[in-house]
Design a protein around this motif. Sequence first.
Motif, PDB file in Angstrom:
ATOM      1  N   ASP A 206       0.827  -1.208   0.000  1.00 48.37           N
ATOM      2  CA  ASP A 206       0.000   0.000   0.000  1.00 48.37           C
ATOM      3  C   ASP A 206       0.861   1.257   0.000  1.00 48.37           C
ATOM      4  O   ASP A 206       0.513   2.264  -0.634  1.00 48.37           O
ATOM      5  CB  ASP A 206      -0.942  -0.001   1.203  1.00 48.37           C
ATOM      6  N   ALA A 207       2.004   1.217   0.683  1.00 48.20           N
ATOM      7  CA  ALA A 207       2.915   2.361   0.675  1.00 48.20           C
ATOM      8  C   ALA A 207       3.478   2.590  -0.723  1.00 48.20           C
ATOM      9  O   ALA A 207       3.590   3.734  -1.183  1.00 48.20           O
ATOM     10  CB  ALA A 207       4.044   2.138   1.681  1.00 48.20           C
ATOM     11  N   VAL A 208       3.815   1.510  -1.423  1.00 50.04           N
ATOM     12  CA  VAL A 208       4.334   1.640  -2.796  1.00 50.04           C
ATOM     13  C   VAL A 208       3.239   2.145  -3.720  1.00 50.04           C
ATOM     14  O   VAL A 208       3.486   3.002  -4.589  1.00 50.04           O
ATOM     15  CB  VAL A 208       4.898   0.294  -3.292  1.00 50.04           C
TER      16      VAL A 208
ATOM     17  N   TRP B  21      17.580   1.328  -8.893  1.00 50.83           N
ATOM     18  CA  TRP B  21      17.330   0.066  -8.208  1.00 50.83           C
ATOM     19  C   TRP B  21      16.123   0.177  -7.281  1.00 50.83           C
ATOM     20  O   TRP B  21      15.371  -0.789  -7.095  1.00 50.83           O
ATOM     21  CB  TRP B  21      18.567  -0.365  -7.420  1.00 50.83           C
ATOM     22  N   GLN B  22      15.913   1.362  -6.705  1.00 50.19           N
ATOM     23  CA  GLN B  22      14.725   1.571  -5.880  1.00 50.19           C
ATOM     24  C   GLN B  22      13.452   1.475  -6.727  1.00 50.19           C
ATOM     25  O   GLN B  22      12.462   0.865  -6.308  1.00 50.19           O
ATOM     26  CB  GLN B  22      14.799   2.936  -5.196  1.00 50.19           C
ATOM     27  N   HIS B  23      13.473   2.109  -7.904  1.00 48.36           N
ATOM     28  CA  HIS B  23      12.317   2.010  -8.808  1.00 48.36           C
ATOM     29  C   HIS B  23      12.039   0.557  -9.165  1.00 48.36           C
ATOM     30  O   HIS B  23      10.885   0.104  -9.134  1.00 48.36           O
ATOM     31  CB  HIS B  23      12.581   2.812 -10.087  1.00 48.36           C
ATOM     32  N   LEU B  24      13.092  -0.162  -9.532  1.00 51.47           N
ATOM     33  CA  LEU B  24      12.909  -1.558  -9.931  1.00 51.47           C
ATOM     34  C   LEU B  24      12.354  -2.379  -8.777  1.00 51.47           C
ATOM     35  O   LEU B  24      11.445  -3.199  -8.966  1.00 51.47           O
ATOM     36  CB  LEU B  24      14.235  -2.150 -10.422  1.00 51.47           C
TER      37      LEU B  24
ATOM     38  N   ALA C 294      10.620  -7.177   1.457  1.00 48.60           N
ATOM     39  CA  ALA C 294      11.771  -6.907   2.321  1.00 48.60           C
ATOM     40  C   ALA C 294      12.794  -6.025   1.607  1.00 48.60           C
ATOM     41  O   ALA C 294      13.418  -5.156   2.230  1.00 48.60           O
ATOM     42  CB  ALA C 294      12.412  -8.225   2.758  1.00 48.60           C
ATOM     43  N   ARG C 295      12.951  -6.214   0.304  1.00 48.90           N
ATOM     44  CA  ARG C 295      13.910  -5.409  -0.453  1.00 48.90           C
ATOM     45  C   ARG C 295      13.453  -3.948  -0.504  1.00 48.90           C
ATOM     46  O   ARG C 295      14.270  -3.037  -0.359  1.00 48.90           O
ATOM     47  CB  ARG C 295      14.079  -5.970  -1.870  1.00 48.90           C
ATOM     48  N   VAL C 296      12.168  -3.721  -0.710  1.00 49.30           N
ATOM     49  CA  VAL C 296      11.658  -2.345  -0.712  1.00 49.30           C
ATOM     50  C   VAL C 296      11.867  -1.704   0.656  1.00 49.30           C
ATOM     51  O   VAL C 296      12.278  -0.537   0.765  1.00 49.30           O
ATOM     52  CB  VAL C 296      10.169  -2.311  -1.107  1.00 49.30           C
TER      53      VAL C 296
ATOM     54  N   LEU D 125      11.974   4.027  -0.931  1.00 48.03           N
ATOM     55  CA  LEU D 125      11.394   4.459  -2.192  1.00 48.03           C
ATOM     56  C   LEU D 125      12.132   5.677  -2.711  1.00 48.03           C
ATOM     57  O   LEU D 125      12.635   6.487  -1.923  1.00 48.03           O
ATOM     58  CB  LEU D 125       9.899   4.774  -2.004  1.00 48.03           C
ATOM     59  N   PRO D 126      12.185   5.856  -4.023  1.00 52.15           N
ATOM     60  CA  PRO D 126      12.868   7.026  -4.579  1.00 52.15           C
ATOM     61  C   PRO D 126      12.290   8.327  -4.046  1.00 52.15           C
ATOM     62  O   PRO D 126      11.075   8.490  -3.931  1.00 52.15           O
ATOM     63  CB  PRO D 126      12.605   6.904  -6.088  1.00 52.15           C
ATOM     64  N   GLY D 127      13.166   9.232  -3.664  1.00 49.06           N
ATOM     65  CA  GLY D 127      12.728  10.530  -3.181  1.00 49.06           C
ATOM     66  C   GLY D 127      12.442  10.593  -1.699  1.00 49.06           C
ATOM     67  O   GLY D 127      12.132  11.667  -1.169  1.00 49.06           O
ATOM     68  N   GLU D 128      12.523   9.444  -1.017  1.00 48.21           N
ATOM     69  CA  GLU D 128      12.229   9.463   0.414  1.00 48.21           C
ATOM     70  C   GLU D 128      13.508   9.579   1.233  1.00 48.21           C
ATOM     71  O   GLU D 128      14.567   9.155   0.809  1.00 48.21           O
ATOM     72  CB  GLU D 128      11.488   8.164   0.814  1.00 48.21           C
TER      73      GLU D 128
END
Length: 304
Positions: A170-172, A249-252, A294-296, A301-304
Amino acid sequence: MAAPLPRDRQLRLAQVLSQWRHWDCTPPLPAEPRVAAALEPGFSNDSIQVASADGRCFVVRLDGVDPSHHGISRQAEWRALHSGHAAGIAPRPRYFNPDLGALVCDYLPRDAEQPQRPQDIAHLLRCIHALPPLHHRLDLAERTARYRRHSRAASADIAQALAAVNGTVDAVLAWQRQQTSLCLCHNDLLVANRIVSGGRLQALDWEYCAMGSAWFDLAVVCAGDELARADSEALLTAYLQQPPQPADWQHLAAYTLLYRHIEVLWFAGTGAHGSAENGIDMGAKLERLKAAAARVERLGLPGE
């Protein structure tokens, strides 16, 4: 060998073949095409190879599910196929009948060798993403919500795994709603939907095509093909035309989690995971889903 078509699909196939005069063929077909072979079915549809008296071969695809149930636009697919064929990356579409749930395209014979280097796949993705836009968008939040509703009867282990990652998913989803860079995407470019024919790598089965994030397409390939880290890096480098940075890598990772989650929801909702003959290892899929979450959480996330 593919199983015989159910009676209702046999009737639909007969209707599609009877419409041969309306197929977009030059020169016109000399007579009604005949069935040549039943191709291996997908999880959603049946595909049948047919041949005309003058040797031209086509594939008739018959819907096995309600397209609207999965957010599929057959009109968008039809338009994208025309654009893809013009760009040399898709079979030529010949006939489309949404009332029959039918699509006819040229049959692409497989080359004996099927080399698909990450660089080749990256080039194919760049070509797809450069195609003209469509008035059909992939809404990952809406699709996730729909699939969640239809997966409520999932087994206890699936329900438990989904519950464990829902917060991260949900965060993503909330983050990706703010992403505004859209292009035409295939959204299902797995190895089963890629073919080397005539020395060219081409994309098949465009039914999920829609405007969306290029990163989702990249995640589908990396996660769906279970690429090793080195191959994923080669794919990103060729696609981005520079080495991937931490934000890449964060986007992926973010879009890989969404893909893994939707994949599990899809199998849970359709019940396709429950048949041993499908060869679906849901246990492995659940472990990959948890690893993606777990990887996320680890990368952010990008920009955080």
